[in-house]
Design a protein around this motif. Structure first.
Motif, PDB file in Angstrom:
ATOM      1  N   LEU A 248       0.748  -1.269  -0.047  1.00  0.00           N
ATOM      2  CA  LEU A 248       0.015  -0.116  -0.076  1.00  0.00           C
ATOM      3  C   LEU A 248       0.990   1.312   0.108  1.00  0.00           C
ATOM      4  CD1 LEU A 248      -2.782  -1.153   2.478  1.00  0.00           C
ATOM      5  CD2 LEU A 248      -2.949  -1.236  -0.117  1.00  0.00           C
ATOM      6  N   ILE A 249       2.288   1.159   0.175  1.00  0.00           N
ATOM      7  CA  ILE A 249       3.118   2.211   0.375  1.00  0.00           C
ATOM      8  C   ILE A 249       2.818   3.022  -1.054  1.00  0.00           C
ATOM      9  CG2 ILE A 249       5.397   3.022   0.767  1.00  0.00           C
ATOM     10  CD1 ILE A 249       3.739   2.149   3.187  1.00  0.00           C
TER      11      ILE A 249
ATOM     12  N   ALA B 168      -7.219   0.667   4.112  1.00  0.00           N
ATOM     13  CA  ALA B 168      -7.316  -0.881   4.254  1.00  0.00           C
ATOM     14  C   ALA B 168      -7.962  -1.423   3.127  1.00  0.00           C
ATOM     15  CB  ALA B 168      -8.186  -0.920   5.549  1.00  0.00           C
ATOM     16  N   THR B 169      -6.895  -2.285   2.596  1.00  0.00           N
ATOM     17  CA  THR B 169      -7.461  -3.023   1.429  1.00  0.00           C
ATOM     18  C   THR B 169      -6.513  -4.197   1.121  1.00  0.00           C
ATOM     19  OG1 THR B 169      -8.288  -2.820  -1.003  1.00  0.00           O
ATOM     20  CG2 THR B 169      -6.219  -1.750  -0.409  1.00  0.00           C
TER      21      THR B 169
ATOM     22  N   LEU C 156      -3.170  -2.899   5.973  1.00  0.00           N
ATOM     23  CA  LEU C 156      -3.656  -1.700   6.811  1.00  0.00           C
ATOM     24  C   LEU C 156      -2.594  -0.584   6.496  1.00  0.00           C
ATOM     25  CD1 LEU C 156      -5.392   0.512   8.385  1.00  0.00           C
ATOM     26  CD2 LEU C 156      -4.756  -0.737  10.437  1.00  0.00           C
ATOM     27  N   SER C 157      -2.572   0.633   5.957  1.00  0.00           N
ATOM     28  CA  SER C 157      -1.630   1.571   5.768  1.00  0.00           C
ATOM     29  C   SER C 157      -2.011   2.932   6.242  1.00  0.00           C
ATOM     30  CB  SER C 157      -0.896   1.489   4.435  1.00  0.00           C
ATOM     31  OG  SER C 157       0.022   2.240   4.303  1.00  0.00           O
TER      32      SER C 157
ATOM     33  N   PHE D  91       3.217   3.827   7.799  1.00  0.00           N
ATOM     34  CA  PHE D  91       3.192   2.566   8.234  1.00  0.00           C
ATOM     35  C   PHE D  91       2.351   1.785   7.435  1.00  0.00           C
ATOM     36  CE2 PHE D  91      -1.091   3.944   9.901  1.00  0.00           C
ATOM     37  CZ  PHE D  91      -1.995   2.864  10.002  1.00  0.00           C
ATOM     38  N   GLU D  92       2.722   0.097   7.737  1.00  0.00           N
ATOM     39  CA  GLU D  92       1.806  -0.701   6.974  1.00  0.00           C
ATOM     40  C   GLU D  92       1.950  -1.989   7.587  1.00  0.00           C
ATOM     41  OE1 GLU D  92       1.891  -2.037   2.339  1.00  0.00           O
ATOM     42  OE2 GLU D  92       3.942  -2.194   3.151  1.00  0.00           O
ATOM     43  N   LEU D  93       0.660  -2.474   7.676  1.00  0.00           N
ATOM     44  CA  LEU D  93       0.512  -3.499   8.793  1.00  0.00           C
ATOM     45  C   LEU D  93      -0.274  -4.810   8.047  1.00  0.00           C
ATOM     46  CD1 LEU D  93      -0.789  -1.932  12.176  1.00  0.00           C
ATOM     47  CD2 LEU D  93       1.488  -2.845  11.441  1.00  0.00           C
ATOM     48  N   ASP D  94       0.186  -6.049   8.130  1.00  0.00           N
ATOM     49  CA  ASP D  94      -0.500  -7.031   7.474  1.00  0.00           C
ATOM     50  C   ASP D  94      -1.489  -7.615   8.529  1.00  0.00           C
ATOM     51  OD1 ASP D  94      -1.166  -9.692   6.877  1.00  0.00           O
ATOM     52  OD2 ASP D  94       0.621 -10.129   5.859  1.00  0.00           O
TER      53      ASP D  94
END
Length: 174
Positions: free
Chosen positions: A36-37, A59-60, A84-85, A166-169
């Motif tokens: 997503l970055i 969020a996708t 989610l980013s 930020f980026e979360l799995d």
């Protein structure tokens, strides 16, 4: 789900693991997002001239090479992951980084996740050389935070602005 190659390259996302569409809607939109970055970079580039400071969240799904059969074996799709980013843009890089870190630190309390810790182990390709952290839950890396590198911002067409992201799995969160 497709993203301009300019932003994929700026984020340092490996095109070898990215899914390429056989018939893209435009020549520069041939790849599906693997992170997503790149989309955050595009949003910062398109909005920084209108706002002194702003934050964006998304969020996708992201897509990677591989095989995924959600309903039957004859249906083969690329690997999907829910992510989610978020990104904060403005002038003061230090403040932006701590805003991102504060969002991530507060998330377990609001979303009923297990608490996060932070460590530096796997540097994200888009992050500054020194100002980044991996987000850790129960000993496993579930995402990353950091200042977006000057190189990534410059290659995206962003000037005179700092940004942290930020980026979360989300599938890895408990």
């Amino acid at each position: 789900p497709w993203i301009d190659k300019k932003y994929i390259r700026a984020a340092g996302v490996d095109l070898e693991n990215s899914v390429r569409r056989a018939t893209p809607p435009a020549p520069e939109l041939g790849f599906l997002r693997a992170s997503l970055i790149p989309g955050m970079l595009e949003t910062i580039e398109k909005n920084h001239r209108f706002f002194d400071e702003f934050a964006v969240f998304e969020a996708t799904q992201v897509f990677e090479k591989g095989e995924y059969s959600p309903s039957s074996e004859d249906e083969v799709l690329p690997v999907h992951r829910n992510m989610l980013s978020g990104a904060f843009a403005g002038k003061d890089a230090r403040t932006l980084f701590f805003k991102v870190k504060g969002v991530i630190e507060g998330m377990p309390g609001y979303c009923h996740f297990k608490p996060f810790t932070f460590k530096q182990k796997n540097k994200p390709s888009w992050a500054d050389e020194k100002v980044w952290l991996n987000v850790v839950e129960e000993g496993k890396i579930v995402g990353s935070i950091g200042l977006i590198s000057v190189q990534a911002l410059t290659e995206s067409g962003v000037k005179l602005v700092s940004a942290a992201a930020f980026e979360l799995d989300t599938a890895m969160l408990e």
